[in-house]
Design a protein around this motif. Structure first.
Motif, short mmCIF file in Angstrom:
data_model
loop_
_atom_site.label_atom_id
_atom_site.label_comp_id
_atom_site.label_asym_id
_atom_site.label_seq_id
_atom_site.Cartn_x
_atom_site.Cartn_y
_atom_site.Cartn_z
N ARG A 116 -24.44 1.39 6.03
CA ARG A 116 -23.19 1.33 6.79
C ARG A 116 -22.30 2.54 6.47
NH1 ARG A 116 -24.62 -3.50 5.36
NH2 ARG A 116 -25.13 -5.02 6.95
N ASP A 117 -22.28 2.94 5.21
CA ASP A 117 -21.53 4.13 4.80
C ASP A 117 -22.10 5.37 5.49
OD1 ASP A 117 -19.75 5.79 3.29
OD2 ASP A 117 -21.31 6.10 1.79
N LYS A 118 -23.42 5.50 5.50
CA LYS A 118 -24.06 6.65 6.16
C LYS A 118 -23.73 6.66 7.65
CE LYS A 118 -28.57 6.64 6.70
NZ LYS A 118 -30.03 6.82 6.57
N ALA A 119 -23.79 5.51 8.29
CA ALA A 119 -23.45 5.43 9.72
C ALA A 119 -22.01 5.88 9.95
CB ALA A 119 -23.66 4.00 10.23
N ALA A 123 -20.77 9.03 12.27
CA ALA A 123 -19.79 8.84 13.33
C ALA A 123 -18.57 9.73 13.12
CB ALA A 123 -19.37 7.36 13.41
N ALA A 124 -18.12 9.85 11.87
CA ALA A 124 -16.97 10.69 11.56
C ALA A 124 -17.25 12.17 11.88
CB ALA A 124 -16.56 10.53 10.10
N ALA A 125 -18.52 12.55 11.83
CA ALA A 125 -18.92 13.93 12.15
C ALA A 125 -19.07 14.15 13.65
CB ALA A 125 -20.22 14.27 11.43
N GLY A 126 -18.86 13.10 14.44
CA GLY A 126 -18.90 13.25 15.89
C GLY A 126 -20.17 12.79 16.57
#
Length: 174
Positions: A116-119, A123-126
């Protein structure tokens, strides 16, 4: 159908649940990118949500060896002409788009807080991200495969059949 789908992971080694995810993403996308995290020892960092992923014991296979395993897995599944394998250093988000274009749809199977952290990072990277919830009770642990491989018994049923000769050769060379 999406143009480009991406799956990230260490693949230490590739096992049957990885193949399931590759096939699922390939069913939704024209081309599959398999992004190999921890591609080298310099890319390993301690993570609060994953106590082991940075340790040498959890990363016995080199990037080259993992590409060999992934290639035979994907080719045997009929995905050879529809996939690209790339290094993907999770500690350097500033270079991610040099390996995986931002228009690639990221697929993350989440069994734990780490996924979940990786996801969230992707997502934060676009990147557009689909999280596929996994049942922790059914998660295949690569550590179990590595332990059985070291003992020489019972690991073959946990990995794609095409990887068995490659893993045997790698085990014999160590």
């Amino acid at each position: 159908m999406r143009l480009l789908g991406c799956v990230t992971g260490r693949f230490q080694p590739v096992h049957d649940q990885h193949l399931e995810l590759f096939e699922l993403v390939a069913g939704e996308c024209e081309h599959l990118v398999v992004a190999v995290t921890n591609p080298d020892s310099g890319a390993r960092r301690e993570e609060p949500t994953s106590a082991h992923r940075h340790t040498p014991e959890a990363n016995p296979f080199s990037y080259f060896e993992r590409v060999r395993l992934l290639t035979v897995t994907l080719e045997s599944a009929g995905l050879g002409g529809r996939m690209t394998i790339v290094p993907f250093d999770l500690t350097r988000p500033e270079v991610w788009t040099q390996y995986v274009p931002r228009h690639a749809h990221q697929y993350v199977r989440a069994f734990s807080a780490w996924e979940r952290d990786k996801a969230g990072r992707l997502a934060a990277a676009g990147y557009e991200v689909t999280v596929i919830e996994g049942d922790p009770a059914t998660k295949r642990h690569a550590a179990d495969v590595r332990a059985l491989l070291a003992s020489g018994e019972g690991w073959e049923k946990l990995v794609p059949a095409a990887t068995v000769p490659v893993l045997r050769a790698l085990a014999d060379s160590r």
